[in-house]
Scaffold this active site. Sequence first.
Site, PDB file in Angstrom:
ATOM      1  N   LYS A 278       0.846  -1.206   0.000  1.00 29.59           N
ATOM      2  CA  LYS A 278       0.000   0.000   0.000  1.00 29.59           C
ATOM      3  C   LYS A 278       0.874   1.246   0.000  1.00 29.59           C
ATOM      4  O   LYS A 278       0.612   2.199  -0.741  1.00 29.59           O
ATOM      5  CB  LYS A 278      -0.928   0.008   1.218  1.00 29.59           C
ATOM      6  CG  LYS A 278      -2.120  -0.910   1.059  1.00 29.59           C
ATOM      7  CD  LYS A 278      -2.903  -1.094   2.347  1.00 29.59           C
ATOM      8  CE  LYS A 278      -3.927  -2.200   2.175  1.00 29.59           C
ATOM      9  NZ  LYS A 278      -4.522  -2.667   3.442  1.00 29.59           N
TER      10      LYS A 278
ATOM     11  N   GLN B 135      -4.925  -1.320   9.502  1.00 33.65           N
ATOM     12  CA  GLN B 135      -4.886  -2.662   8.921  1.00 33.65           C
ATOM     13  C   GLN B 135      -5.518  -3.677   9.870  1.00 33.65           C
ATOM     14  O   GLN B 135      -5.204  -3.733  11.055  1.00 33.65           O
ATOM     15  CB  GLN B 135      -3.415  -3.027   8.630  1.00 33.65           C
ATOM     16  CG  GLN B 135      -3.218  -4.349   7.920  1.00 33.65           C
ATOM     17  CD  GLN B 135      -3.727  -4.373   6.488  1.00 33.65           C
ATOM     18  OE1 GLN B 135      -3.794  -3.340   5.814  1.00 33.65           O
ATOM     19  NE2 GLN B 135      -4.105  -5.535   6.009  1.00 33.65           N
TER      20      GLN B 135
ATOM     21  N   ASP C 135     -11.471   3.150   3.872  1.00 36.17           N
ATOM     22  CA  ASP C 135     -11.848   1.732   3.842  1.00 36.17           C
ATOM     23  C   ASP C 135     -13.372   1.567   3.765  1.00 36.17           C
ATOM     24  O   ASP C 135     -13.859   0.489   3.425  1.00 36.17           O
ATOM     25  CB  ASP C 135     -11.401   1.063   5.158  1.00 36.17           C
ATOM     26  CG  ASP C 135     -10.180   0.185   5.000  1.00 36.17           C
ATOM     27  OD1 ASP C 135      -9.934  -0.310   3.887  1.00 36.17           O
ATOM     28  OD2 ASP C 135      -9.482  -0.011   6.015  1.00 36.17           O
TER      29      ASP C 135
HETATM   30  N1  GUN Z   1      -6.988  -6.443   5.962  1.00 36.37           N
HETATM   31  C1  GUN Z   1      -7.164  -7.138   4.797  1.00 36.37           C
HETATM   32  N2  GUN Z   1      -7.775  -6.368   3.877  1.00 36.37           N
HETATM   33  C2  GUN Z   1      -7.985  -5.160   4.459  1.00 36.37           C
HETATM   34  C3  GUN Z   1      -8.557  -3.940   4.010  1.00 36.37           C
HETATM   35  O1  GUN Z   1      -9.029  -3.802   2.866  1.00 36.37           O
HETATM   36  N3  GUN Z   1      -8.570  -2.923   4.908  1.00 36.37           N
HETATM   37  C4  GUN Z   1      -8.072  -3.055   6.156  1.00 36.37           C
HETATM   38  N4  GUN Z   1      -8.142  -2.013   6.961  1.00 36.37           N
HETATM   39  N5  GUN Z   1      -7.536  -4.173   6.606  1.00 36.37           N
HETATM   40  C5  GUN Z   1      -7.485  -5.216   5.765  1.00 36.37           C
END
Ligand code: GUN
Length: 298
Positions: A54, A98, A121
């Site tokens: 990311k 995350q 998100d």
């Molecule tokens: N863990 C796995 N995929 C995601 C996501 O799209 N957002 C977040 N915050 N955590 C994740």
Amino acid sequence: MTAQIIDGKAFAARLRERVGEFAASFAEKAGRKPGLAVVLVGEDPASQVYVRSKGKATIEANMESFEHRLPDDTEEAGLLALVEELNADPAIDGILVQLPLPDHINEQAVIAAIAPDKDVDGFHVINAGRLAVGQRSFVPCTPLGCMMLLTDRLGDLSGLEAVVIGRSNIVGKPMAQLLLDANATVTIAHSRTKNLPDVVRRADIVVAAVGRAEMVQPDWLKEGATVIDVGINRLPPEPGKEKGRLVGDVDFAGAQQRAGAITPVPGGVGPMTIAVLLRNTLVAAHRNAGIDLSEDVV
Ligand code: GUN
């Protein structure tokens, strides 16, 4: 019939490119780049890989990446205090914590602490509620990415039968809302659904998001259906191999003989998630700075 392969990797690359161009022109107008803060608590190896990708993708898209890595024993209060700091920081347009978080931290409390206008998100109940009632919201990245692939392939979804397998807050439920907004006839199937193969056989569109390797069988599919496979599952290693193959929730080889189009795993939905996260951050930056962006161009 041999299904067309829906190339999510290529689609995501084009989206990232476009987002990067808009981010550069945002920077000229606003005098700063769009900013995304990513918070990782603990050492989960998969999460570390995601967070690293990311950060890299954010910088490549002409945005500012703010990474916060906290130890596994971080207390909930400490994490909430960091989220408050990020909420108040004008350089930050999007905040992503995350998941999963360590067991001693209440995930819902942390998500609730994120300012809804920075919740790229789309996990905050305010954004889930806005999506449910058709107001402008942030939509979770994976289902929004699936929707982009579907509309790119099919155009108008009006009147099509869509079956979403899986009812998670992160994928299944928002996916169903988006399909409903696009005037599809939507069924959400789940572990208690009776006669799942018969339910799936009705579908012009199948979105599989259950997390069970190759569960959806080829003979469950209507001839010509469009199949979006959200699953990423690792099979046990074959003899002599260290790692098993990555497969989706759909038996890909068989489904390819019946479907009209299908996303592969890997290279289908997966790459869309980060691209849409960048897209949501770009949108957040424009909204936060009061700069116009025609949101359907990205
Ligand atoms: N863990 C796995 N995929 C995601 C996501 O799209 N957002 C977040 N915050 N955590 C994740």
